[in-house]
Design a protein around this motif. Structure first.
Motif, PDB file in Angstrom:
ATOM      1  N   THR A  60       0.635  -0.998   0.025  1.00 20.25           N
ATOM      2  CA  THR A  60      -0.064   0.037  -0.043  1.00 20.25           C
ATOM      3  C   THR A  60       0.900   1.350  -0.010  1.00 20.25           C
ATOM      4  O   THR A  60       0.260   2.262  -0.187  1.00 20.25           O
ATOM      5  N   ALA A  61       2.014   0.943  -0.132  1.00 21.54           N
ATOM      6  CA  ALA A  61       3.000   2.497  -0.187  1.00 21.54           C
ATOM      7  C   ALA A  61       2.753   3.120  -1.390  1.00 21.54           C
ATOM      8  O   ALA A  61       2.775   2.542  -2.454  1.00 21.54           O
ATOM      9  N   ARG A  62       2.863   4.522  -1.198  1.00 13.51           N
ATOM     10  CA  ARG A  62       2.804   5.333  -2.403  1.00 13.51           C
ATOM     11  C   ARG A  62       3.805   5.908  -2.542  1.00 13.51           C
ATOM     12  O   ARG A  62       4.689   6.504  -1.518  1.00 13.51           O
ATOM     13  N   SER A  63       4.454   6.072  -3.692  1.00 10.53           N
ATOM     14  CA  SER A  63       5.867   6.673  -4.214  1.00 10.53           C
ATOM     15  C   SER A  63       5.843   7.979  -4.591  1.00 10.53           C
ATOM     16  O   SER A  63       5.025   8.329  -5.458  1.00 10.53           O
ATOM     17  N   ILE A  64       6.631   8.900  -4.367  1.00 14.68           N
ATOM     18  CA  ILE A  64       6.975  10.134  -4.756  1.00 14.68           C
ATOM     19  C   ILE A  64       8.285  10.255  -5.275  1.00 14.68           C
ATOM     20  O   ILE A  64       9.167  10.120  -4.356  1.00 14.68           O
ATOM     21  N   LEU A  65       8.576  10.299  -6.486  1.00 14.71           N
ATOM     22  CA  LEU A  65       9.991  10.320  -7.065  1.00 14.71           C
ATOM     23  C   LEU A  65      10.484  11.902  -7.065  1.00 14.71           C
ATOM     24  O   LEU A  65      10.146  12.439  -8.140  1.00 14.71           O
ATOM     25  N   THR A  66      11.473  12.131  -6.182  1.00 15.93           N
ATOM     26  CA  THR A  66      11.873  13.517  -6.161  1.00 15.93           C
ATOM     27  C   THR A  66      12.843  13.625  -5.380  1.00 15.93           C
ATOM     28  O   THR A  66      13.271  12.885  -4.577  1.00 15.93           O
ATOM     29  N   ASN A  67      13.743  14.906  -5.334  1.00 13.42           N
ATOM     30  CA  ASN A  67      14.750  15.102  -4.483  1.00 13.42           C
ATOM     31  C   ASN A  67      14.147  15.379  -3.205  1.00 13.42           C
ATOM     32  O   ASN A  67      13.261  15.992  -2.928  1.00 13.42           O
ATOM     33  N   ALA A  68      14.643  14.571  -1.960  1.00  9.89           N
ATOM     34  CA  ALA A  68      13.955  14.497  -0.702  1.00  9.89           C
ATOM     35  C   ALA A  68      14.040  16.057  -0.306  1.00  9.89           C
ATOM     36  O   ALA A  68      13.148  16.584   0.450  1.00  9.89           O
ATOM     37  N   GLN A  69      15.204  17.102  -0.411  1.00  5.75           N
ATOM     38  CA  GLN A  69      15.227  18.380  -0.203  1.00  5.75           C
ATOM     39  C   GLN A  69      14.107  19.289  -0.631  1.00  5.75           C
ATOM     40  O   GLN A  69      13.392  20.015   0.031  1.00  5.75           O
TER      41      GLN A  69
END
Length: 365
Positions: free
Chosen positions: A343-352
């Motif tokens: 159920t995890a949803r991913s957002i692909l981006t720089n953490a900062q």
């Protein structure tokens, strides 16, 4: 529009296959730390056990890859194998649709939308995926959770490497969007390095310029804290002021710093025993209703393994647990699903960038 939790769908236990289901079986653990041979291993989903005819019970707290123990009062406890006591009654059976008196409720909060077309582009999350809607949904969720839930953050050190990200997370803490923090030695060490020297791994937090003898800075930071005896002591005397550890300490936010074989120092608060650290992490994980894990693959997977898809609230209502993973790497983000956190949803981006955008979206309204 205000965020609304999806409704929990309680099974109809008066219908089939529940009516004809046998009682769940429980067998005594043969020795401490060992389950009976045909033990039932838990998943991330709500799971019901028929402890007596018509009496289907849901464990209040769960996590994957554990066993279910029947207590003397009839309640059910989910335990890691290493916490099984000799003679405890452990649930038996591996069929999950009532055949063994066990029902795994994978559709508790409804099913995700499915495509009507058999062929479609961009059905997997990638760096080309649009995330605007995800941010908007997250703003609404976190505003709801600030008053009604427990927001647990799992942070890698990258969040402390940038001035604006560090400041943004500090503001999230001060404004009630952080209820717990899981991290390692590196996050705290580099955050404190930033407070003492305005550097992270010897680079200026804003300009990224290397400072003279910069490779000493994180070691000097650790050494100073070790001399004082604790991070809290350094904050109390004003040696450490500003940043993530200062913010969570002053706000009374509980945190766990789990040790690693590669740690420098480490800082005094770091828990060196991996199983003691896991137990402390689970103490916070069992309270979480939303988890945001950023730029730390191993800590994210570890936390994901502790987080079920549901939470039983104090009023006995059942709600979903939200899990977001934020990383630049598609591999790291998808690894959670590979390890069972479906159920995890991913957002692909720089953490900062993520932290700064989140703070602006929540506080810049």
């Amino acid at each position: 529009m205000a965020f609304i939790l999806p409704e929990y769908r309680t099974p109809d236990f008066t219908a089939e296959p529940f009516k004809s289901a046998p009682a769940a079986r429980f067998e005594a653990a043969p020795k401490a730390g060992v389950a009976p041979g045909d033990y039932h291993a838990t998943s991330i989903y709500p799971e019901y056990f028929q402890v007596a005819p018509g009496d289907w019970r849901l464990p209040r707290e769960s996590r994957m890859d554990c066993v279910v123990v029947l207590q003397s009062d009839g309640s059910l406890t989910v335990k890691e194998f290493r916490h099984i006591a000799a003679g405890e009654l452990v649930a038996i059976g591996r069929r999950e649709n009532c055949e063994d008196g066990i029902f795994v409720h994978s559709g508790a909060f409804g099913q995700p939308d499915t495509l009507s077309d058999k062929f479609a582009f961009r059905t997997q999350v990638s760096r080309e995926t649009a995330f605007s809607a995800d941010y908007d949904e997250l703003y609404g969720l976190l505003d709801h959770e600030r008053n009604h839930g427990f927001i647990l953050w799992v942070l890698g050190p990258a969040v402390s490497f940038d001035r604006d990200a560090r400041n943004a997370f500090t503001l999230l803490v001060r404004n009630g969007y952080v209820d717990g923090l899981l991290a390692g030695n590196a996050l705290a060490a580099h955050d404190i390095e930033g407070a003492l020297f305005n550097t992270a791994l010897g680079q200026d937090l804003y300009t990224k310029r290397h400072v003279p003898l910069g490779h000493y800075k994180h070691l000097d930071a650790i050494n100073r804290i070790r001399e004082l005896g604790s991070i809290e002591a350094a904050i109390r005397i004003g040696m450490v002021s500003g940043g993530i550890m200062d913010a969570v300490t002053r706000a009374g936010v509980p945190y766990v710093l789990a040790g690693s074989i590669r740690d420098d120092g480490p800082l005094p608060e770091v828990i060196a025993n991996v199983y003691a650290a896991q137990d402390r992490m689970r103490d916070l994980a069992r309270r979480a209703t939303t988890v945001i894990a950023m730029a730390t693959q191993l800590h994210s997977i570890a936390t994901g393994n502790m987080i079920p898809a549901y939470r039983v609230m104090p009023d006995d209502s059942v709600r979903p647990v939200y899990f977001y993973t934020v990383d630049m790497s598609e591999f790291a983000a998808n690894k959670l699903a590979d390890r069972g956190s479906l159920t995890a949803r991913s957002i692909l981006t720089n953490a900062q960038d993520f932290v700064v955008n989140l703070e602006r979206g929540l506080l810049g309204k």
